[in-house]
Write a protein that holds these residues in place. Structure first.
Motif, PDB file in Angstrom:
ATOM      1  N   ILE A  84       0.784  -1.024   0.026  1.00 33.30           N
ATOM      2  CA  ILE A  84      -0.088   0.054   0.077  1.00 33.30           C
ATOM      3  C   ILE A  84       0.741   0.936   0.111  1.00 33.30           C
ATOM      4  O   ILE A  84       1.981   1.452   0.817  1.00 33.30           O
ATOM      5  CB  ILE A  84      -1.006  -0.039   1.235  1.00 33.30           C
ATOM      6  N   LEU A 142       0.848   5.393   0.483  1.00 34.08           N
ATOM      7  CA  LEU A 142       0.116   6.600   0.861  1.00 34.08           C
ATOM      8  C   LEU A 142       0.610   7.792   0.359  1.00 34.08           C
ATOM      9  O   LEU A 142       1.859   8.244   0.700  1.00 34.08           O
ATOM     10  CB  LEU A 142       0.412   6.778   2.481  1.00 34.08           C
ATOM     11  N   SER A 178      -0.095  10.684  -3.438  1.00 29.60           N
ATOM     12  CA  SER A 178       0.107  10.536  -4.972  1.00 29.60           C
ATOM     13  C   SER A 178       0.718  11.748  -5.580  1.00 29.60           C
ATOM     14  O   SER A 178       0.267  12.113  -6.670  1.00 29.60           O
ATOM     15  CB  SER A 178      -1.460  10.812  -5.326  1.00 29.60           C
ATOM     16  N   LEU A 210      -1.837  -0.851  -3.950  1.00 31.43           N
ATOM     17  CA  LEU A 210      -2.997   0.008  -3.788  1.00 31.43           C
ATOM     18  C   LEU A 210      -2.485   1.374  -3.407  1.00 31.43           C
ATOM     19  O   LEU A 210      -1.510   1.459  -2.403  1.00 31.43           O
ATOM     20  CB  LEU A 210      -3.918  -0.573  -2.548  1.00 31.43           C
ATOM     21  N   ILE A 259      -3.176   5.022  -1.831  1.00 32.35           N
ATOM     22  CA  ILE A 259      -4.462   6.001  -1.267  1.00 32.35           C
ATOM     23  C   ILE A 259      -4.132   7.505  -1.534  1.00 32.35           C
ATOM     24  O   ILE A 259      -3.071   7.753  -0.989  1.00 32.35           O
ATOM     25  CB  ILE A 259      -4.524   5.719   0.190  1.00 32.35           C
ATOM     26  N   HIS A 260      -4.831   8.216  -2.187  1.00 31.77           N
ATOM     27  CA  HIS A 260      -4.515   9.321  -2.698  1.00 31.77           C
ATOM     28  C   HIS A 260      -4.138  10.578  -1.709  1.00 31.77           C
ATOM     29  O   HIS A 260      -3.126  11.068  -1.811  1.00 31.77           O
ATOM     30  CB  HIS A 260      -5.692  10.174  -3.541  1.00 31.77           C
ATOM     31  N   VAL A 313      -7.500   4.359  -4.283  1.00 31.41           N
ATOM     32  CA  VAL A 313      -8.533   4.689  -3.447  1.00 31.41           C
ATOM     33  C   VAL A 313      -8.702   6.336  -3.098  1.00 31.41           C
ATOM     34  O   VAL A 313      -7.482   6.912  -2.638  1.00 31.41           O
ATOM     35  CB  VAL A 313      -8.332   4.058  -1.905  1.00 31.41           C
ATOM     36  N   GLU A 314      -9.870   6.956  -3.197  1.00 31.54           N
ATOM     37  CA  GLU A 314     -10.043   8.162  -2.836  1.00 31.54           C
ATOM     38  C   GLU A 314     -10.107   8.608  -1.443  1.00 31.54           C
ATOM     39  O   GLU A 314     -11.134   7.603  -0.799  1.00 31.54           O
ATOM     40  CB  GLU A 314     -10.972   8.884  -3.678  1.00 31.54           C
ATOM     41  N   GLY A 315      -9.275   9.271  -0.604  1.00 33.06           N
ATOM     42  CA  GLY A 315      -9.642   9.288   0.665  1.00 33.06           C
ATOM     43  C   GLY A 315      -8.525   9.700   1.564  1.00 33.06           C
ATOM     44  O   GLY A 315      -7.461   9.814   1.074  1.00 33.06           O
ATOM     45  N   VAL A 320      -6.169   9.092   4.817  1.00 31.90           N
ATOM     46  CA  VAL A 320      -5.944   8.202   5.926  1.00 31.90           C
ATOM     47  C   VAL A 320      -6.198   8.581   7.278  1.00 31.90           C
ATOM     48  O   VAL A 320      -5.392   9.784   7.423  1.00 31.90           O
ATOM     49  CB  VAL A 320      -4.343   7.351   5.749  1.00 31.90           C
ATOM     50  N   VAL A 338      -9.023   4.239   6.192  1.00 34.02           N
ATOM     51  CA  VAL A 338      -9.491   5.610   5.304  1.00 34.02           C
ATOM     52  C   VAL A 338     -11.064   5.604   6.165  1.00 34.02           C
ATOM     53  O   VAL A 338     -11.799   4.859   5.547  1.00 34.02           O
ATOM     54  CB  VAL A 338      -9.485   5.238   3.917  1.00 34.02           C
ATOM     55  N   THR A 369       3.569  10.828   1.972  1.00 28.04           N
ATOM     56  CA  THR A 369       2.665  11.584   2.323  1.00 28.04           C
ATOM     57  C   THR A 369       3.100  13.189   2.353  1.00 28.04           C
ATOM     58  O   THR A 369       2.366  14.117   2.460  1.00 28.04           O
ATOM     59  CB  THR A 369       2.155  11.445   3.772  1.00 28.04           C
TER      60      THR A 369
END
Length: 317
Positions: A11, A13, A15, A34, A36-37, A82-84, A86, A100, A114
């Motif tokens: 995963i 974290l 983008s 995966l 996460i944006h 995944v939009e959201g 953490v 999320v 991040t």
């Protein structure tokens, strides 16, 4: 019997350039990482205009377009998004847990990309003029101020480095500092003081940026902290150099950080938790360039892949 939750091999974290480069490399070497944006999809580059120093674009490229191309490339190789934002992580043992909102994800390796956010002055139009005369990176933007006059705000190492670098292009650099002494190390202070293109305005604050989106920055209004007198200073650019804040609050007490909150990495991008890697501005207080972030994202993905090769068959959470 409840269904066994999916455990992702990786995963990511974030983008920005680090996260998306990590995704490209991870997706090409293994199946379907995966990503996460986060709160600012595309990272800081989505707030910039033309980027002239990212290799491969001889005529430059807009920041949002570059990030769109990188995301499409990551999608082409199988990255899932995944939009959201953490809200919580648990890194005590693998598989690691990432929330999320109320949805929970599991992974064997985690790449933290991040980023960091620049500290701004809190002025009404600073974001409106960001990329239109307001900058937080001389290395990125100094070229656009050849033979022009610019203002640098700050008194630390970063501000002195920015001011000196800007003198390679700008005609005049004015450093505005809220105190009467600099916080920068003595060698950097001396370097700036000796430069004939640099002048200092002591005990002063920038209280307004003059200009609009069409014309860009036209000047600043500064206020003397002792007398309260104000003065308008014409300039073509304002460089804010008062530091960055890394987005690391999620990892407090779990990942090692330095005194400023940046994640500490050992060999390459390894953190103190095996299987957790950090890339980009979240662990880089010095360079903060798109290309260095992308490079560390590549390193993180390669190190995550090597780590995965050492693991036994995946375990249930």
């Amino acid at each position: 019997m409840p269904a066994k939750p999916e455990i992702h091999e990786t995963i990511i974290l974030g983008s920005g350039p680090a996260g998306l480069t990590a995704a490209i490399y991870a997706a090409r070497s293994r199946c379907c990482p995966l990503l996460i944006h986060g709160g600012q999809p595309g990272g800081q580059l989505t707030t910039t205009t033309v980027i002239d120093n990212f290799p491969g674009f001889s005529q430059g490229i807009d920041g949002p377009q570059l990030m769109k191309e990188m995301e499409e490339q990551a999608r082409r190789f199988g990255t899932r998004f995944v939009e959201g934002i953490v809200t919580r992580v648990e890194l005590k043992k693998a598989p690691f847990k990432v929330w999320v909102d109320k949805e929970k994800f599991f992974c064997q390796t985690l790449i933290v990309a991040t980023g960091a956010v620049p500290k701004m002055l809190g002025l009404a139009n600073e974001w409106e003029l960001y990329g239109r005369g307001v900058s937080v990176c001389a290395t990125c933007d100094a070229f656009f101020y050849r033979d022009k006059e610019v203002v640098v705000v700050g008194g630390g190492d970063t501000a002195m480095e920015e001011a000196v670098f800007l003198t390679r292009f700008a005609r005049q650099v004015t450093v505005v500092h809220r105190r009467d002494t600099l916080r920068a190390t003595l060698p950097l202070q001396e370097l700036a003081r000796r430069n004939p293109k640099i002048t200092f305005r002591w005990n002063a604050l920038v209280e307004a940026i003059l200009g609009d989106r069409e014309q860009g920055v036209q000047g600043v209004r500064i206020r003397d902290r002792e007398s309260g007198a104000t003065e308008e200073l014409a300039c073509d650019g304002l460089f804010i150099a008062i530091g960055h804040t890394p987005n690391t609050s999620l990892f407090a007490g779990q990942l090692d950080m330095d005194s400023e909150g940046y994640l500490v990495t050992g060999k390459g991008t390894e953190t103190n938790v095996p299987g957790v890697f950090a890339a980009g501005d979240v662990q880089d207080p010095d360079f903060r360039q798109a290309i260095t972030a992308a490079g560390s994202g590549c390193m993180a993905a390669l190190q995550a892949e090597r780590y995965l090769e050492t693991l036994p068959q995946e375990e249930s959470p």
